[in-house]
Structure formats: structure tokens, C-alpha cells
Enzyme design. Structure first.
Site, mmCIF file in Angstrom:
data_model
loop_
_atom_site.group_PDB
_atom_site.id
_atom_site.type_symbol
_atom_site.label_atom_id
_atom_site.label_comp_id
_atom_site.label_asym_id
_atom_site.label_seq_id
_atom_site.Cartn_x
_atom_site.Cartn_y
_atom_site.Cartn_z
ATOM 1 N N GLY A 53 49.326 165.495 62.877
ATOM 2 C CA GLY A 53 49.521 164.066 63.028
ATOM 3 C C GLY A 53 50.874 163.754 63.625
ATOM 4 O O GLY A 53 51.856 164.462 63.398
ATOM 5 N N SER A 54 50.945 162.700 64.422
ATOM 6 C CA SER A 54 52.230 162.258 64.951
ATOM 7 C C SER A 54 53.052 161.649 63.823
ATOM 8 O O SER A 54 52.542 161.327 62.753
ATOM 9 C CB SER A 54 52.007 161.240 66.071
ATOM 10 N N GLY A 55 54.338 161.491 64.075
ATOM 11 C CA GLY A 55 55.233 160.968 63.064
ATOM 12 C C GLY A 55 56.165 161.996 62.467
ATOM 13 O O GLY A 55 57.043 161.658 61.672
ATOM 14 N N HIS A 56 55.977 163.280 62.869
ATOM 15 C CA HIS A 56 56.815 164.361 62.356
ATOM 16 C C HIS A 56 57.759 164.902 63.433
ATOM 17 O O HIS A 56 58.303 166.000 63.290
ATOM 18 C CB HIS A 56 55.951 165.507 61.832
ATOM 19 N N LYS A 104 49.366 173.743 59.736
ATOM 20 C CA LYS A 104 49.942 173.318 58.464
ATOM 21 C C LYS A 104 48.812 173.095 57.464
ATOM 22 O O LYS A 104 47.744 172.592 57.817
ATOM 23 C CB LYS A 104 50.754 172.032 58.628
ATOM 24 N N ASP A 109 43.770 169.134 59.120
ATOM 25 C CA ASP A 109 44.232 170.125 60.100
ATOM 26 C C ASP A 109 43.460 171.428 59.959
ATOM 27 O O ASP A 109 43.018 172.020 60.957
ATOM 28 C CB ASP A 109 45.729 170.393 59.911
ATOM 29 N N HIS A 218 54.054 163.312 54.329
ATOM 30 C CA HIS A 218 53.275 162.086 54.555
ATOM 31 C C HIS A 218 53.537 161.063 53.457
ATOM 32 O O HIS A 218 52.851 160.048 53.372
ATOM 33 C CB HIS A 218 51.777 162.397 54.593
#
Length: 330
Positions: A53-56, A104, A109, A218
Site C-alpha cells: 500500500g502507498s503511504g509508506h 510484507k 499482500d 497502518h
């Protein structure tokens, strides 16, 4: 909440367009959300593919380049990419030597990468997988069965990426990745809640005078909440949690990582406390890295990751790397 965005629906695409403009050494497919080394596939080289996921950021696209990942897939914010993206990435980087998926340990995922591996193999691409599960804070969480994958992802991608760049076969690259994961442990702390663009407000309640020990990237709950602690106290707790599980018998690589909103002034101060605890416990730090590498949007906080490293892992760690977010030796 104030955010430097246009609209939540285009956040990921906008970021990828900006990345493409800043890094011509990468091939950025904005529509399909896949970032690939411009020189891929490299003849005779195992391809390394990761994503999430984006945001990391800079995980994972910021680690695409010589000495590290061959490609990365970007999902929506805090949402897994889909198998089609992963297959597209694997096909783009496969030179015939096979592809390693670095995953991960989050349920979406893991399931999507497993499906992608089957689809890619149907297309004639040999695929191996390694699941990163380094977080010692909790054994199961909202998003996982077993430990979460956090800071050790960087170690796996860097060290396995170096092995692949040296021409190691797929079996060896996968074995190195699993060795690194098995030798790594992490623990994270949140000082504030995370805000996603779609929600526009904190995703959980963390009062101003409290922190969360063992937070997930998250915003998943950790071990416990406590009144705000000093940097020294946080380091004592976090490093002890890691060492109780890892019990290193030799030198370590240490990552002091910011969650996205913690300035380097604080991270370097925290690093001094981490090094103090390790010295008191008789643990020698052979290499260290401090900064925002595995983040959680605008969360204030930090994480500590230690990897017990033998001479071979240290050699691979020191090998040249040239990515948007990590580079040395070239």
C-alpha cells in the site's frame, strides 16, 4: 486536516507522476502503478519485486534501482496492490534468471503476491517468495496472521538486491533474503495518529499526552498505551523488546526509522539513546541508518530494527546501491 494534495482519489497517481519527473532513471507506469528500473531486464540477473500500500514512502518505489529492487508495485493508500500489477512487474524485470517477490506479512499482500506468483509461473516466469515478519510487538494483528512486516523490509531488499546484482542464482538470492528476515527484529512507537487522505482525520484516537508502544505501520494497535515518555525511556523499552526476542550473538545493523512526521533532530537524539542501550547490553553496532524509510504518512513516532549480520551480510549491505531514497558506493 491540511494536506498537500489535489483530491484524495488521485494521490497515488499524482505522486507517481512526480516521481517520474524527478527520476528519469526509472520507468514509471502511472496507469498501472508499477515502477521499474529503466535498464530492466538486466541479462542474467534475478529480478527483485516488492510492493504494498502507498503511504509508506520511500518504501517501496524509492528503493528501485541498481543494488536493490528491480520493480515495485504501488497500491492505494494502506491497501495491497493487485496481482495484475505484480505480474506486470515480474514480466518487466525477468531476464530468464527468475524473480524474487519480497512480501510484507499483511494478509492482502501475502494473498495477492501468492496469486501473482502462480500467474507469473503460468507465463513462464520462475518465482520465489520471501515473507518479511520482523515486528516483535504483537504476534497477530488486525491485518496479519503472525508478525507484521516492517523495518526489516529495507534490510531484505538491500542485501538480497546486492546478491542479485552480483549474479547470484534465484535460490541463493531467496536464501539470503530469508536469512536477513530471520536475523531481524523491529519495534515501533507512535506519538500521534495517522491521517489518510480519504478520511481526512486521524484514523484512531491517541490523546496528546499519550503514546502507543508497538504500533503498526497502518496504525494497528500495539502492546500498550502509556503517558508520554522521554526519548531515553522509549529507547529502553523498544530496544529491550527487540533484544529479548533477537538475542544477537554478534554485531548488528541498526535502523532508527521515522514514521513520517518526526524530524531528524529528534531521530538523531533517539539514535543516541538506542546506541546507549545497545552499548549497555554489550551489542556492537557494525552499521547504522537513521531517517524516514518505512513510514506511515503523517504519523509522528519511530521504530527500531536490528539485524544480526555476519561478514557476508555486512559485505552485501556495503555493496553499491543507487535508488531514489538510498544510495552509496557509486
Amino acid at each position: 486536516m491540511k494536506m498537500l494534495i489535489n483530491v484524495p482519489e488521485t494521490v497515488v497517481a499524482d505522486a507517481l507522476r512526480g516521481m517520474a519527473a524527478a527520476h528519469p532513471e526509472l520507468t514509471v507506469d502511472v496507469e498501472n502503478r508499477v515502477v521499474v528500473r529503466a535498464d530492466a531486464p538486466v541479462a542474467g540477473k534475478v529480478g527483485l519485486v516488492s510492493g504494498g500500500g502507498s503511504g509508506h514512502e520511500p518504501l517501496h518505489a524509492g528503493f528501485v534501482g541498481p543494488g536493490m529492487l528491480s520493480a515495485a508495485c504501488a497500491g492505494e493508500v494502506f491497501t495491497s496492490p493487485v496481482p495484475d500489477q505484480m505480474v506486470r512487474a515480474a514480466t518487466a524485470v525477468d531476464s530468464g534468471a527468475g524473480v524474487l517477490f519480497v512480501v510484507k506479512n499483511y494478509t492482502g499482500d501475502v494473498l495477492n503476491f501468492e496469486m501473482a506468483a502462480e500467474l507469473a509461473e503460468d507465463d513462464g516466469v520462475q518465482v520465489a517468495q520471501v515473507v518479511v515478519d520482523d515486528d516483535v510487538a504483537v504476534s497477530d494483528s488486525t491485518f496479519t496472521a503472525g508478525r507484521r512486516g516492517t523495518g526489516a523490509t529495507l534490510f531484505v531488499e538491500k542485501i538480497a538486491g546486492a546478491a542479485a546484482d552480483e549474479g547470484a542464482p534465484l535460490e541463493r538470492v531467496a536464501a539470503v533474503a530469508r536469512q536477513v528476515n530471520g536475523a531481524s527484529r523491529s519495534f515501533g512507537v507512535a506519538l500521534s495518529a495517522v491521517t489518510t487522505p480519504a478520511k481526512g482525520s486521524p484514523t484512531f484516537d491517541l490523546p496528546a499526552g499519550e503514546l502507543e508502544l508497538g504500533i503498526g505501520i497502518h496504525g494497528e494497535p500495539g502492546r500498550e498505551r502509556r503517558p508520554m515518555m522521554t526519548s531515553r525511556e522509549i529507547a529502553d523499552f523498544a530496544v529491550s523488546a527487540v533484544l529479548e526476542d533477537l538475542r544477537p550473538a554478534g554485531p548488528v545493523i541498526a535502523l532508527v526509522n521515522g514514521m513520517g512526521a518526526t524530524p531528524l533532530l529528534e531521530l538523531y537524539g533517539f539514535n543516541a539513546e538506542v546506541r546507549r542501550v545497545l552499548s549497555e547490553r554489550g551489542v556492537r553496532v557494525a552499521r547504522s541508518l537513521v531517517g524516514n524509510y518505512v513510514t506511515s504518512l503523517d504519523m509522528a513516532g519511530c521504530s527500531v530494527t536490528l539485524c544480526q549480520a555476519d561478514e557476508e551480510l555486512l559485505r552485501l549491505w556495503d555493496a553499491p546501491v543507487e535508488t531514489a531514497a538510498l544510495r552509496w558506493g557509486r
